[in-house]
Scaffold this motif. Structure first.
Motif, PDB file in Angstrom:
ATOM      1  N   LYS A  92       7.917  16.406   4.759  1.00 23.68           N
ATOM      2  CA  LYS A  92       7.482  15.667   5.933  1.00 23.68           C
ATOM      3  C   LYS A  92       6.867  16.615   6.960  1.00 23.68           C
ATOM      4  O   LYS A  92       5.789  16.361   7.509  1.00 23.68           O
ATOM      5  N   GLN A  93       7.551  17.740   7.200  1.00 26.96           N
ATOM      6  CA  GLN A  93       7.120  18.658   8.250  1.00 26.96           C
ATOM      7  C   GLN A  93       5.809  19.353   7.920  1.00 26.96           C
ATOM      8  O   GLN A  93       4.995  19.609   8.818  1.00 26.96           O
ATOM      9  N   ASN A  94       5.561  19.648   6.628  1.00 23.51           N
ATOM     10  CA  ASN A  94       4.316  20.350   6.288  1.00 23.51           C
ATOM     11  C   ASN A  94       3.161  19.390   5.966  1.00 23.51           C
ATOM     12  O   ASN A  94       2.074  19.826   5.589  1.00 23.51           O
ATOM     13  N   GLY A  95       3.415  18.090   6.099  1.00 23.29           N
ATOM     14  CA  GLY A  95       2.345  17.111   5.928  1.00 23.29           C
ATOM     15  C   GLY A  95       2.143  16.621   4.512  1.00 23.29           C
ATOM     16  O   GLY A  95       1.294  15.749   4.269  1.00 23.29           O
ATOM     17  N   ALA A  96       2.909  17.148   3.547  1.00 21.33           N
ATOM     18  CA  ALA A  96       2.705  16.761   2.149  1.00 21.33           C
ATOM     19  C   ALA A  96       3.025  15.287   1.927  1.00 21.33           C
ATOM     20  O   ALA A  96       2.325  14.593   1.173  1.00 21.33           O
ATOM     21  N   THR A  97       4.056  14.791   2.575  1.00 23.18           N
ATOM     22  CA  THR A  97       4.430  13.383   2.422  1.00 23.18           C
ATOM     23  C   THR A  97       3.316  12.467   2.921  1.00 23.18           C
ATOM     24  O   THR A  97       2.949  11.484   2.270  1.00 23.18           O
ATOM     25  N   LYS A  98       2.764  12.806   4.070  1.00 19.77           N
ATOM     26  CA  LYS A  98       1.690  11.998   4.647  1.00 19.77           C
ATOM     27  C   LYS A  98       0.465  11.983   3.738  1.00 19.77           C
ATOM     28  O   LYS A  98      -0.164  10.936   3.541  1.00 19.77           O
ATOM     29  N   GLN A  99       0.108  13.146   3.160  1.00 20.49           N
ATOM     30  CA  GLN A  99      -1.051  13.218   2.274  1.00 20.49           C
ATOM     31  C   GLN A  99      -0.818  12.420   1.001  1.00 20.49           C
ATOM     32  O   GLN A  99      -1.713  11.717   0.508  1.00 20.49           O
ATOM     33  N   LEU A 100       0.398  12.510   0.461  1.00 18.58           N
ATOM     34  CA  LEU A 100       0.714  11.785  -0.768  1.00 18.58           C
ATOM     35  C   LEU A 100       0.660  10.280  -0.520  1.00 18.58           C
ATOM     36  O   LEU A 100       0.118   9.523  -1.338  1.00 18.58           O
ATOM     37  N   ALA A 101       1.191   9.850   0.608  1.00 13.24           N
ATOM     38  CA  ALA A 101       1.140   8.428   0.958  1.00 13.24           C
ATOM     39  C   ALA A 101      -0.302   7.971   1.125  1.00 13.24           C
ATOM     40  O   ALA A 101      -0.670   6.856   0.719  1.00 13.24           O
ATOM     41  N   SER A 102      -1.135   8.826   1.686  1.00 13.48           N
ATOM     42  CA  SER A 102      -2.542   8.487   1.894  1.00 13.48           C
ATOM     43  C   SER A 102      -3.267   8.295   0.565  1.00 13.48           C
ATOM     44  O   SER A 102      -4.071   7.370   0.409  1.00 13.48           O
ATOM     45  N   PHE A 103      -2.976   9.156  -0.416  1.00 13.90           N
ATOM     46  CA  PHE A 103      -3.623   9.023  -1.718  1.00 13.90           C
ATOM     47  C   PHE A 103      -3.214   7.724  -2.406  1.00 13.90           C
ATOM     48  O   PHE A 103      -4.019   7.070  -3.070  1.00 13.90           O
ATOM     49  N   TYR A 104      -1.949   7.341  -2.243  1.00 19.80           N
ATOM     50  CA  TYR A 104      -1.458   6.130  -2.893  1.00 19.80           C
ATOM     51  C   TYR A 104      -1.540   4.909  -1.971  1.00 19.80           C
ATOM     52  O   TYR A 104      -0.799   3.940  -2.151  1.00 19.80           O
ATOM     53  N   ASN A 105      -2.450   4.959  -1.023  1.00 21.73           N
ATOM     54  CA  ASN A 105      -2.665   3.866  -0.082  1.00 21.73           C
ATOM     55  C   ASN A 105      -2.897   2.537  -0.831  1.00 21.73           C
ATOM     56  O   ASN A 105      -3.824   2.422  -1.629  1.00 21.73           O
ATOM     57  N   ARG A 106      -2.042   1.559  -0.548  1.00 24.69           N
ATOM     58  CA  ARG A 106      -2.159   0.253  -1.201  1.00 24.69           C
ATOM     59  C   ARG A 106      -3.285  -0.575  -0.597  1.00 24.69           C
ATOM     60  O   ARG A 106      -3.660  -1.617  -1.155  1.00 24.69           O
ATOM     61  N   ASN A 107      -3.825  -0.127   0.533  1.00 23.17           N
ATOM     62  CA  ASN A 107      -4.852  -0.897   1.230  1.00 23.17           C
ATOM     63  C   ASN A 107      -6.229  -0.244   1.135  1.00 23.17           C
ATOM     64  O   ASN A 107      -7.108  -0.556   1.928  1.00 23.17           O
ATOM     65  N   VAL A 108      -6.407   0.684   0.178  1.00 20.60           N
ATOM     66  CA  VAL A 108      -7.701   1.354   0.056  1.00 20.60           C
ATOM     67  C   VAL A 108      -8.793   0.336  -0.277  1.00 20.60           C
ATOM     68  O   VAL A 108      -9.954   0.492   0.096  1.00 20.60           O
ATOM     69  N   VAL A 109      -8.412  -0.724  -0.985  1.00 25.96           N
ATOM     70  CA  VAL A 109      -9.280  -1.880  -1.182  1.00 25.96           C
ATOM     71  C   VAL A 109      -8.719  -2.992  -0.299  1.00 25.96           C
ATOM     72  O   VAL A 109      -7.539  -3.316  -0.393  1.00 25.96           O
ATOM     73  N   LYS A 110      -9.546  -3.552   0.560  1.00 25.88           N
ATOM     74  CA  LYS A 110      -9.066  -4.576   1.482  1.00 25.88           C
ATOM     75  C   LYS A 110      -8.535  -5.788   0.707  1.00 25.88           C
ATOM     76  O   LYS A 110      -9.153  -6.218  -0.284  1.00 25.88           O
ATOM     77  N   PRO A 111      -7.401  -6.327   1.142  1.00 20.55           N
ATOM     78  CA  PRO A 111      -6.782  -7.456   0.423  1.00 20.55           C
ATOM     79  C   PRO A 111      -7.752  -8.613   0.176  1.00 20.55           C
ATOM     80  O   PRO A 111      -7.729  -9.237  -0.896  1.00 20.55           O
ATOM     81  N   GLU A 112      -8.625  -8.881   1.142  1.00 21.92           N
ATOM     82  CA  GLU A 112      -9.548 -10.009   0.986  1.00 21.92           C
ATOM     83  C   GLU A 112     -10.642  -9.752  -0.058  1.00 21.92           C
ATOM     84  O   GLU A 112     -11.359 -10.667  -0.464  1.00 21.92           O
ATOM     85  N   SER A 113     -10.760  -8.484  -0.498  1.00 26.39           N
ATOM     86  CA  SER A 113     -11.797  -8.149  -1.488  1.00 26.39           C
ATOM     87  C   SER A 113     -11.357  -8.428  -2.922  1.00 26.39           C
ATOM     88  O   SER A 113     -12.196  -8.503  -3.823  1.00 26.39           O
ATOM     89  N   TRP A 114     -10.053  -8.577  -3.147  1.00 21.52           N
ATOM     90  CA  TRP A 114      -9.567  -8.691  -4.517  1.00 21.52           C
ATOM     91  C   TRP A 114     -10.041  -9.970  -5.212  1.00 21.52           C
ATOM     92  O   TRP A 114     -10.250  -9.971  -6.435  1.00 21.52           O
ATOM     93  N   ASP A 115     -10.230 -11.047  -4.477  1.00 17.67           N
ATOM     94  CA  ASP A 115     -10.729 -12.279  -5.101  1.00 17.67           C
ATOM     95  C   ASP A 115     -12.125 -12.073  -5.679  1.00 17.67           C
ATOM     96  O   ASP A 115     -12.422 -12.498  -6.804  1.00 17.67           O
TER      97      ASP A 115
END
Length: 370
Positions: free
Chosen positions: A173-196
């Motif tokens: 958390k302190q060195n930013g690795a957690t934040k970067q990992l969460a960013s890569f696995y972002n569930r919203n990288v494709v907007k929800p309304e685009s999936w249809d």
């Protein structure tokens, strides 16, 4: 810090679950639910060291793991994989059907730790201990559509394994690795309304080219779903696609790459898929020294930017004293410098969208067949 009562343990958990857990973040203290006599506890740490293996059990969900055949990836999986690497042991990752089974495995000593989103009251009732998988970095998890209630569960607070894990989590958390990992696995990288719209595109076009994707994937021992995800990112599966820079076809090959891959007609769908698969396979071979799943991400950005550009990025990462063969470090470099280099931002979008498309296609019943 030991808890002698249910109300006390509940207070500790609530404190940890919020972002006001400064004491834990600074001291990396472990929060047990019950006092445990350490002299009667068999340390899981000894089992891990002696067997050279960390056994982790989890329930499959979008925050922990996505299983793609024999390959796995996901926020939780990558986090615990890095922890195993820090202990210099192998990771044995097991997926079970429910949180109750995962907790039972830890209680029985079948697993060294569990990754779970189980309610804290259930964990408390099993006389197990837990702490946040992100050292309370709820903001990063929520910003990327991930479950902030992901926890690591251990049999004993006194076990050195739980103590080293707590240290690792809070350092991440302190060195930013957690934040970067969460960013890569972002569930919203494709907007929800685009999936249809995406699903309509796939329903309309993928059946036309599915046989070619499957045949070519088998030839190169690749996952056809991944090839289809690349094709959708490149051209929306339109064989006549052309970009302003002159790349063409379903897999959007440059003229020089097409020639090198033996493609004479880039807008011929079969040839394009064949050429794209061959090129992607070459990129995988180029990064064969990098373990999966990271190898896939390196191969994808090389497909997008060219391997020479990736070599330069790795060189700069190494110059910063970091391991250039760890995806989280390359990803962090691209993210930090995307404002000054548009290609970096494009590469990030490219790989994260393909990951999302792969997970979507692989999870859609009509495309599950191998």
């Amino acid at each position: 810090m030991h808890s002698s009562s249910t109300s006390g343990s509940r207070l500790c958990l609530h404190s940890f679950s919020s972002l006001s857990i400064k004491a834990l973040a600074l001291s990396t203290a472990i929060i047990p639910f019950h006092s445990i006599n350490a002299s009667k506890t068999t340390h899981q740490f000894d089992h891990v060291v002696n067997s050279n293996k960390l056994v982790v059990v989890a329930v499959k969900n979008p925050t922990t793991i996505f299983q793609n055949g024999n390959q796995m990836h996901g926020f939780g999986y990558d986090l615990v994989r890095t922890y195993a690497h820090s202990l210099n042991v192998q990771l044995d990752f097991q997926v079970v059907n429910d949180n109750a089974t995962a907790l039972k495995w830890v209680k029985q000593g079948k697993a060294n730790l569990a990754m779970t989103t189980a309610d804290y009251k259930v964990i408390e009732s099993k006389h197990l201990m837990m702490f946040s998988a992100t050292c309370g970095d709820d903001a990063s998890m929520q910003a990327n559509g991930l479950n902030a209630n992901l926890n690591w569960v251990f049999k004993s607070a006194e076990d050195p394994l739980s103590q080293t894990a707590s240290d690792f989590i809070c350092r991440s958390k302190q060195n930013g690795a957690t934040k970067q990992l969460a960013s890569f696995y972002n569930r919203n990288v494709v907007k929800p309304e685009s999936w249809d719209t995406i699903q309509r595109d796939l329903n309309k076009r993928l059946p036309i080219y599915q046989a070619s994707f499957k045949k070519t994937a088998k030839q190169y021992d690749l996952d056809w779903h991944l090839l289809a995800a690349i094709g959708y990112q490149e051209s929306y599966l339109k064989p006549n696609s052309v970009s302003p820079t002159g790349v063409r076809g379903i897999m959007m090959l440059t003229n020089s790459t097409a020639k090198a891959m033996g493609v004479s007609n880039r807008v011929d769908a079969t040839q394009s898929i064949q050429g794209g698969a061959k090129y992607y396979d070459q990129m995988l071979s180029r990064y064969a020294h990098i373990p999966l799943p990271d190898r896939n991400w390196y191969a994808l950005i090389a497909y997008n930017m060219g391997p020479g550009a990736v070599d330069q990025i790795q060189k700069r990462v190494r110059a910063q004293g970091k391991n250039a063969n760890q995806w989280v470090n390359v990803y962090a470099y691209l993210a930090r410098n995307k404002a000054s280099n548009a290609r970096f931002g494009q590469a990030l979008q490219y790989v994260t969208r393909i990951r999302s498309y792969l997970e979507h296609i692989k999870s859609t019943p009509q495309w599950v067949s191998v």
